[in-house]
Design an enzyme around this catalytic site. Sequence first.
Site, PDB file in Angstrom:
ATOM      1  CD  GLU A  59       9.620  -6.086 -43.548  1.00  0.00           C
ATOM      2  OE1 GLU A  59       9.068  -5.032 -43.245  1.00  0.00           O
ATOM      3  OE2 GLU A  59       9.719  -7.086 -42.760  1.00  0.00           O
ATOM      4  CG  PHE A 121       2.283 -16.686 -36.825  1.00  0.00           C
ATOM      5  CD1 PHE A 121       1.594 -15.467 -36.251  1.00  0.00           C
ATOM      6  CD2 PHE A 121       3.769 -16.628 -36.964  1.00  0.00           C
ATOM      7  CE1 PHE A 121       2.630 -14.369 -35.712  1.00  0.00           C
ATOM      8  CE2 PHE A 121       4.398 -15.509 -36.357  1.00  0.00           C
ATOM      9  CZ  PHE A 121       3.815 -14.557 -35.742  1.00  0.00           C
ATOM     10  CE  LYS A 171      11.327 -21.995 -41.428  1.00  0.00           C
ATOM     11  NZ  LYS A 171      11.021 -21.477 -39.949  1.00  0.00           N
ATOM     12  CG  MET A 490       1.757  19.016 -54.952  1.00  0.00           C
ATOM     13  SD  MET A 490       2.419  20.402 -56.004  1.00  0.00           S
ATOM     14  CE  MET A 490       3.643  19.768 -56.941  1.00  0.00           C
TER      15      MET A 490
HETATM   16  C1  LIG Z   1       2.579   7.857 -49.539  1.00  0.00           C
HETATM   17  C2  LIG Z   1       1.883   9.131 -50.260  1.00  0.00           C
HETATM   18  N1  LIG Z   1       0.940   9.744 -49.274  1.00  0.00           N
HETATM   19  C3  LIG Z   1       0.256  10.732 -49.757  1.00  0.00           C
HETATM   20  C4  LIG Z   1       0.809  11.273 -50.985  1.00  0.00           C
HETATM   21  C5  LIG Z   1       0.013  12.868 -51.457  1.00  0.00           C
HETATM   22  N2  LIG Z   1       0.922  13.768 -51.544  1.00  0.00           N
HETATM   23  C6  LIG Z   1       1.739  14.107 -52.548  1.00  0.00           C
HETATM   24  S1  LIG Z   1       2.652  15.486 -52.361  1.00  0.00           S
HETATM   25  C7  LIG Z   1       2.290  15.348 -50.827  1.00  0.00           C
HETATM   26  C8  LIG Z   1       2.857  16.528 -49.539  1.00  0.00           C
HETATM   27  C9  LIG Z   1       4.486  15.961 -49.631  1.00  0.00           C
HETATM   28  O1  LIG Z   1       4.921  16.911 -48.822  1.00  0.00           O
HETATM   29  P1  LIG Z   1       6.604  17.033 -48.376  1.00  0.00           P
HETATM   30  O2  LIG Z   1       7.154  15.756 -48.407  1.00  0.00           O
HETATM   31  O3  LIG Z   1       6.815  17.859 -47.253  1.00  0.00           O
HETATM   32  O4  LIG Z   1       6.701  17.814 -49.593  1.00  0.00           O
HETATM   33  P2  LIG Z   1       6.243  19.359 -50.033  1.00  0.00           P
HETATM   34  O5  LIG Z   1       5.412  19.133 -51.095  1.00  0.00           O
HETATM   35  O6  LIG Z   1       6.295  20.303 -48.932  1.00  0.00           O
HETATM   36  O7  LIG Z   1       7.603  19.994 -50.861  1.00  0.00           O
HETATM   37  C10 LIG Z   1       1.285  14.595 -50.427  1.00  0.00           C
HETATM   38  C11 LIG Z   1       0.709  14.258 -49.056  1.00  0.00           C
HETATM   39  C12 LIG Z   1       1.730  10.922 -51.783  1.00  0.00           C
HETATM   40  N3  LIG Z   1       2.150  11.232 -52.847  1.00  0.00           N
HETATM   41  N4  LIG Z   1       2.300   9.529 -51.253  1.00  0.00           N
END
Ligand SMILES: Cc1ncc(C[n+]2csc(CCOP(=O)(O)OP(=O)(O)O)c2C)c(N)n1
Lengths: 583, 163
Positions: A59, A121, A171, A490
């Site tokens: 979803e 439920f 529902k 990041m």
């Molecule tokens: C749902 C969610 N959880 C945690 C974060 C925190 N966060 C921001 S960037 C990042 C890393 C993302 O990794 P990736 O998708 O491999 O991208 P990269 O930075 O390596 O290009 C995280 C964990 C977020 N933005 N969204």
Amino acid sequence: MTGERTEQAELLSGGEMLIRALRDEGVKIIFGYPGGAVLHIYDAIFHQDHVEHILVRHEQAATHAADGYARATGKAGVVLVTSGPGATNAITGIATAYMDSVPLVVISGQVESRMVGTDAFQETDMVGISRPIVKHSFIARNAAEIPLLVKKAFHIATTGRPGPVVIDIPKDTTDPRVKAPYVYPSEISMRSYSAPEKGHPGQIRKAVDALLHAKRPMLYSGGGVIQGNAAEAVTRLARLLGYPITNTLMGLGGFPASDPQFVGMLGMHGTYEANMAMHYCDVLLCAGARFDDRVTNSDVKKFCPDATVVHIDIDPASISKTVTADIPIVGAVASVFEDMIAEIERSKAKPDADTLKIWWDQINRWREKDSLRIPEPENGLIKPQQVVKLVHEMTGGDAYVSSDVGQHQMFAAQYYGFDRPRRWINSGGLGTMGFGLPAAMGAQFAFPDAVSVCITGEGSFLMNMQEFATCMQYQLPIKVICLNNQALGMVKQWQDMQYGGRYSHSTYAESLPDFVKLTESFGHVGIRISRPEELRDKLTECFALKDRLVFVDVLVDPDEHVYPMAIKGGAMKDMILSKTERT
Amino acid sequence: MRRIISILMENEPGALSRVVGLFSQRNYNIDSLTVAPTEDQSLSRLTLITSGDEARIEQITKHLNRIIDVVKLVDLTGGAHIERELMLIKLKATGARRAEVLRTVEIFRGQVVDQTDSTYSIQLTGTSEKLDGFLAAISDCKVLEVARTGVTGISRGTKVLAI
Ligand SMILES: Cc1ncc(C[n+]2csc(CCOP(=O)(O)OP(=O)(O)O)c2C)c(N)n1
Ligand SMILES: [Mg+2]
């Protein structure tokens, strides 16, 4: 409200009414996932073929897909989920849309009215849970009121500052045995809700006067310009004045990136010239943006110290929320810009060419820093920035580009160079990893013949990869470009910069799946690129496969950082420009 | 600064929780809140007391206006207005204290609405300041229970909050 006479109205059940109302509202496509509380509605879907239902695999993805559809088209995206877990799974997507002011209508099933409040439920208080992240919500009390609720929901979602609206449907109100006359209101007016349109003429005159007398003017346009279909008007105004313009992350494509007046994105990872021009400007025209902390760099006291601030927004609450506006204008951005253009054309004053030249000379000197130059590849590793540049080239700069959250997202924003609005589809406000793939699905459904690209990271991709099954079912030829740095890049960058390189739970190289095999197991095409020499050929191969979904696993330099980067707590002029250079 | 904001809103389920939710969500405080239907059954009137500087109050009213169920609102403290609060107070009063309490009630134009051998239940209306004043005046007595309604109010003169 005016409606047709009810005498000859057709008798329909609540479930049938819901689907008929969607059809009458012009809805062609909805994204959903069935369950007990919405089975009457699904049966009504089965009996018609005007509204197409797309079966996603989670979803959350339904809401992101509807969101991507809405951002690409400007129309409301529609979601249908069941009660309880279906509804709670949709929450992240609703919050994502809310933060970026995207029009969504989310229909959630609910347990029967007589069961509400009994911990039945799959009962959950959807209206309560979603309250802080919706523009409005409704609970259907009976079948007969469903058409009116649908009408109101679309009206509220798409007008003014757009946003998600939830309709929670117990529902029993969709019971096929209970029929009522169906009337779809042709118009709606609500005493408690009206959307502002025209800006105040006096304020507009003041703003134009300030702009025409500016020595160091700056235009700053945001997501509101995209959502408000004002890109064309903003572009005309900017060209008429010849002033520099920057776009926020949400506003990319609001002004053509290839135009010499464009100084790049601003903010935390904005260009040197955009942030410098912001800091030193004396008149700042902000349109459809909200001085987000990722722009102002958190300490608003240091923000644009010399600027007279003109702020145009359709939402009065956005004005003077963080940065006080000297000349606030409440109104639809497109309409306000038209009035400003007319006012400028009428006015005798013209921007002083010599003064403007001094300002442009200064900006061009800042430009010489070339803050987005791509560092030389080291150790035979691919630079992620290069990949984005090539994707731009191969798609003619005109693809629908969705992204997730992280370094890859910033590289996409910095290097793709959007020339048109609604091409950049991105979770800017909530920053939702997992947004990219389902959002690209929404864009592809909206424009089946267009190129829909998702620039993602391996971390984000894993958050909604189940949607590869949906892509197979509906034969969506999305191109997923994964900038695989084998880490939560990041997070790792921040740990490099602020935590002495202690990579607490941001790496997982040893446990990543084989993305090519994974993709193939869903029936799609997987390509791996690990050396710079292969980049061009293999990307060409990817984009040549026009009717297939292709996942390109690009192994990029895992140590790359996103620059420029704002220095925490500083002003906009304070930036880190590379691993060795700062302002 | 203390502000009294009066709101006309749709008499719909969930409307009140949207208003209250806004305050907790955006970190605004509510000192008191009263709500009841109006002469028009489709509307209810909510009066709340909050505080903050000019900019904060402006944000509060803008955000309140953004709530779809909010039809109209007014910051009563922006002009001349009448404000009232009702207080019911039960206190212990025996022996010589009883006469003393009655005198104080009379000075504050309150009413004794119930009594036992050892207690009085008193009703008092007025501004919040007056109610506070009464509590200070009877501070020697043992207060058993206080129930205050919170402030409601209306503008002076011909100005009205209506649709
Ligand atoms: C749902 C969610 N959880 C945690 C974060 C925190 N966060 C921001 S960037 C990042 C890393 C993302 O990794 P990736 O998708 O491999 O991208 P990269 O930075 O390596 O290009 C995280 C964990 C977020 N933005 N969204
Ligand atoms: Mg990564």
